[in-house]
Structure formats: C-alpha cells, structure tokens
Design a protein around this motif. Structure first.
Motif, mmCIF file in Angstrom:
data_model
loop_
_atom_site.group_PDB
_atom_site.id
_atom_site.type_symbol
_atom_site.label_atom_id
_atom_site.label_comp_id
_atom_site.label_asym_id
_atom_site.label_seq_id
_atom_site.Cartn_x
_atom_site.Cartn_y
_atom_site.Cartn_z
ATOM 1 N N GLN A 1 -42.642 -37.579 1.626
ATOM 2 C CA GLN A 1 -43.923 -37.574 1.076
ATOM 3 C C GLN A 1 -44.514 -36.513 2.154
ATOM 4 O O GLN A 1 -45.368 -35.718 1.884
ATOM 5 N N ASN A 2 -44.412 -36.580 3.288
ATOM 6 C CA ASN A 2 -44.852 -35.907 4.315
ATOM 7 C C ASN A 2 -44.366 -34.427 4.306
ATOM 8 O O ASN A 2 -45.354 -33.394 4.246
ATOM 9 N N CYS A 3 -43.290 -34.343 3.778
ATOM 10 C CA CYS A 3 -42.835 -32.951 3.710
ATOM 11 C C CYS A 3 -43.575 -32.207 2.585
ATOM 12 O O CYS A 3 -44.062 -30.939 2.561
ATOM 13 N N ILE A 4 -43.470 -32.822 1.513
ATOM 14 C CA ILE A 4 -44.523 -32.236 0.350
ATOM 15 C C ILE A 4 -45.758 -31.962 0.664
ATOM 16 O O ILE A 4 -46.480 -31.109 0.322
ATOM 17 N N ALA B 1 -41.743 -32.071 -8.301
ATOM 18 C CA ALA B 1 -40.634 -32.514 -7.754
ATOM 19 C C ALA B 1 -39.391 -32.967 -8.666
ATOM 20 O O ALA B 1 -39.647 -33.625 -9.430
ATOM 21 N N SER B 2 -38.166 -32.303 -8.204
ATOM 22 C CA SER B 2 -37.054 -32.582 -9.214
ATOM 23 C C SER B 2 -36.027 -33.146 -8.323
ATOM 24 O O SER B 2 -35.986 -32.672 -6.891
ATOM 25 N N TYR B 3 -34.912 -33.245 -8.984
ATOM 26 C CA TYR B 3 -33.733 -33.776 -8.292
ATOM 27 C C TYR B 3 -32.553 -33.028 -8.976
ATOM 28 O O TYR B 3 -32.255 -32.846 -10.367
ATOM 29 N N PHE B 4 -31.724 -32.292 -8.242
ATOM 30 C CA PHE B 4 -30.543 -31.552 -8.698
ATOM 31 C C PHE B 4 -29.286 -32.341 -8.339
ATOM 32 O O PHE B 4 -29.164 -32.517 -7.254
ATOM 33 N N HIS C 1 -37.636 -42.417 -5.667
ATOM 34 C CA HIS C 1 -38.904 -42.893 -5.867
ATOM 35 C C HIS C 1 -40.083 -41.653 -5.333
ATOM 36 O O HIS C 1 -41.204 -41.966 -6.190
ATOM 37 N N VAL C 2 -39.903 -40.625 -4.753
ATOM 38 C CA VAL C 2 -40.702 -39.837 -4.638
ATOM 39 C C VAL C 2 -40.909 -39.022 -5.881
ATOM 40 O O VAL C 2 -42.130 -38.605 -6.374
ATOM 41 N N ILE C 3 -39.832 -38.324 -6.433
ATOM 42 C CA ILE C 3 -40.079 -37.494 -7.775
ATOM 43 C C ILE C 3 -40.614 -38.341 -8.781
ATOM 44 O O ILE C 3 -41.075 -37.617 -9.972
ATOM 45 N N ASP C 4 -40.425 -39.610 -8.868
ATOM 46 C CA ASP C 4 -40.939 -40.478 -9.924
ATOM 47 C C ASP C 4 -42.656 -40.505 -10.007
ATOM 48 O O ASP C 4 -43.132 -41.032 -10.900
#
Length: 317
Positions: free
Chosen positions: A166-169, A219-222, A211-214
């Motif tokens: 979250q901090n990175c984003i 933000a997505s997951y590959f 948890h973050v991308i939800d």
C-alpha cells in the motif's frame, strides 16, 4: 487428450504499447521480464538499485526516490575492499566511496523522473523473509556477505507486506496518479531459507497482494508463479540448479505476459524489432560480399523507419 494444466489468462487494461513507460522492480524474475521488454525496445527501466528481493526493500527504495531523499557518507560502509549501501544490491558497490554515493543519488533522481512518466510499474516479490541488522535495528535490502550472526532473520507478516505494498502504491501515485501496478510473485524458490520456509514466505506474499488488489483500483496480479508451477511442471524447464527457470520457461512466461498485457499493435512492432535484432546479430561468411552489403542497407532502412516512428528506440545494444 489434455496433458497440461493451463492457467486461464485474460487481456488486461490499460495495455502496454510503445508509448508506455515501464518501471520493473523486485526479484531476479523482475529482471527476466524487464530484459524482455528492453530487448523489444520498450521504454523500460529495470531495478535501478539492483535486485530487491522483499517488499520492504522496494518500499524503502520508492520512499527515497519519490521524497527527494539523498544518501550521505553515513549511509555507506566499507568491507572487503569495497563500499556498500544496505539499501542497494552489491552490484552497485564500488571501490570508491564518492562513486557509489553519486551513483545512488543519480539513480534516485532518474527513478523519480521515470515514475512521473510511467504508465506501468511491475513489482515482483521474491520473499517475505528479511534480515534486520542488529547494530542499527534496520531491515536491509542486501547483507553484502556480512556474517549472519550480525542479523536477525524475520518473516514479514501478511499485514506488514500489505502495508508495504500500500505504501509503494501511495508513494508512486502521489507523483503519478494514473500508474497501473502489475504485481507478480517470483517462481524462484528461495531454497536457502528452507523449502517449508519458502512456502510460508510465498503464502504471505500471495495473500498480501490479493488483499491489496481487491481494494485498490489499477492494481493487478500476473500469475507467473502459477504458470511455472502448474503449466511448466517438469524439470526440463529449470536451470541446472533445479531452482531458477530456464530460458525456455522464461520465454514461455513472457509469451503469456504478452497475451495479457501487450497490445496487438505493439506485437506487430515487436516482430519488426525482432527481425532487426536478428539481422544485427547475423554473422556473414563473407562480410565484403555484394549480397551482404545490400542486406546491411536494407537493415539500416528498417532501423531508420522504426526510429522515426518510435524515437526512443536505440540500436546500440
């Protein structure tokens, strides 16, 4: 008969094309994908501070870059005839203190400028295990071969990884609100931690990412890890160490990445780039022949045409 477990893949938006700016950060797998993007002449930067294995190291790097922080002499230390920084990979270390210091701060400035013009940030997490330097009570990105007794090994909790991501984003979007984040988990097992410990670590990373991308848009997951574990479930897809993916496996995962993230228009340009790159690497039997000189002229025309269409492209390497 189906002899392979296939991971379902769907194209994602916004797709990557030759106008996109891409920053790839994280473990060695970030470098694998980043190098593919660079090979095809995308506007891509890879790990300015070298390989960063865990989320806390990536967060620290992004904090330093986006907040205009600078390293000073007190952030460096001398060991084994080289100067090092705990926040950077040993590939940046130098025999000259000022060289390292200038290099680190230049990288921070360049990274901030890159973030401001990026469309996509790819973050590949390798492990949730971290090492805390006892003397300074700080988590390091790299131990630089200091004896292990100087560190305390810790496993970041799911909540701690979530907070890091979250901090990175937030750090990136504070200076570029429209950036798309692509998270992956490295398919490389950190066997030095132990195989059970590696599984614990990866599970924390998976849970935290989802948890973050939800909860955060853009933000997505590959599924690089799942492709390696399920589609490429054979030791022929591993290097000799039986840990790292082979070139064939990396190529396969790269093609999956293209399917999900690269626009159809960009793939057409990629074909032209590949043709030129192969032409540049071609070794003729007779370099002075008329046929080869004609081939070189055609190659130059192709390079010039692509460079006119995409001025950022360089053919020096």
């Amino acid at each position: 008969m189906n002899l392979q477990t296939k991971i379902p893949l769907q194209p994602k938006e916004p797709q990557i094309d030759y106008t996109s700016g891409i920053l790839s950060l994280g473990s060695c797998f970030a470098e694998n994908i980043g190098e593919k993007l660079s090979q095809y002449k995308f506007r891509n930067d890879i790990n300015p501070f070298g390989i960063l294995f865990h989320p806390k190291a990536i967060e620290t790097f992004l904090w330093m870059a986006t907040q205009d922080e600078k390293y000073t002499e007190t952030d460096l230390f001398f060991m084994n005839e080289r100067w090092h920084c705990f926040d950077a990979h040993s590939s940046l270390s130098s025999t000259d203190k000022n060289t390292l210091l200038n290099h680190l701060n230049e990288k921070l400035a360049v990274t901030k400028a890159k973030i401001q013009t990026s469309s996509h940030v790819i973050i590949t997490l390798g492990t949730a295990w971290v090492y805390r330097l006892k003397a300074l009570d700080m988590i390091v990105a790299n131990c630089h071969k200091i004896p292990q007794k100087e560190f305390q090994k810790e496993l970041l909790s799911v909540n701690e990884v979530v907070q890091c991501l979250q901090n990175c984003i937030h750090l990136v979007r504070a200076i570029n609100p429209s950036v798309q984040f692509i998270f992956t988990v490295s398919p490389v097992r950190h066997s030095k931690d132990g195989f059970v410990e590696n599984t614990r670590s990866k599970s924390h990373l998976f849970t935290a990412i989802h948890h973050v991308i939800d909860k955060i848009k853009g933000a997505s997951y590959f599924p690089a890890y799942e492709i390696m574990m399920d589609e490429l479930r054979d030791y022929r897809f591993y290097n000799e160490d039986m840990i790292h993916p082979s070139k064939l496996a990396i190529q396969y995962i790269w093609e999956c990445f293209i399917e999900v993230w690269i626009s159809k228009e960009a793939t057409q340009v990629m074909n032209k780039v590949e043709e030129i790159v192969k032409g540049i690497s071609h070794k003729p039997f007779n370099p002075q022949s008329v046929a080869y000189q004609k081939f070189l002229k055609k190659l130059e025309l192709k390079k010039e045409q692509l460079t006119r269409e995409h001025p950022h492209m360089s053919w020096d390497q």
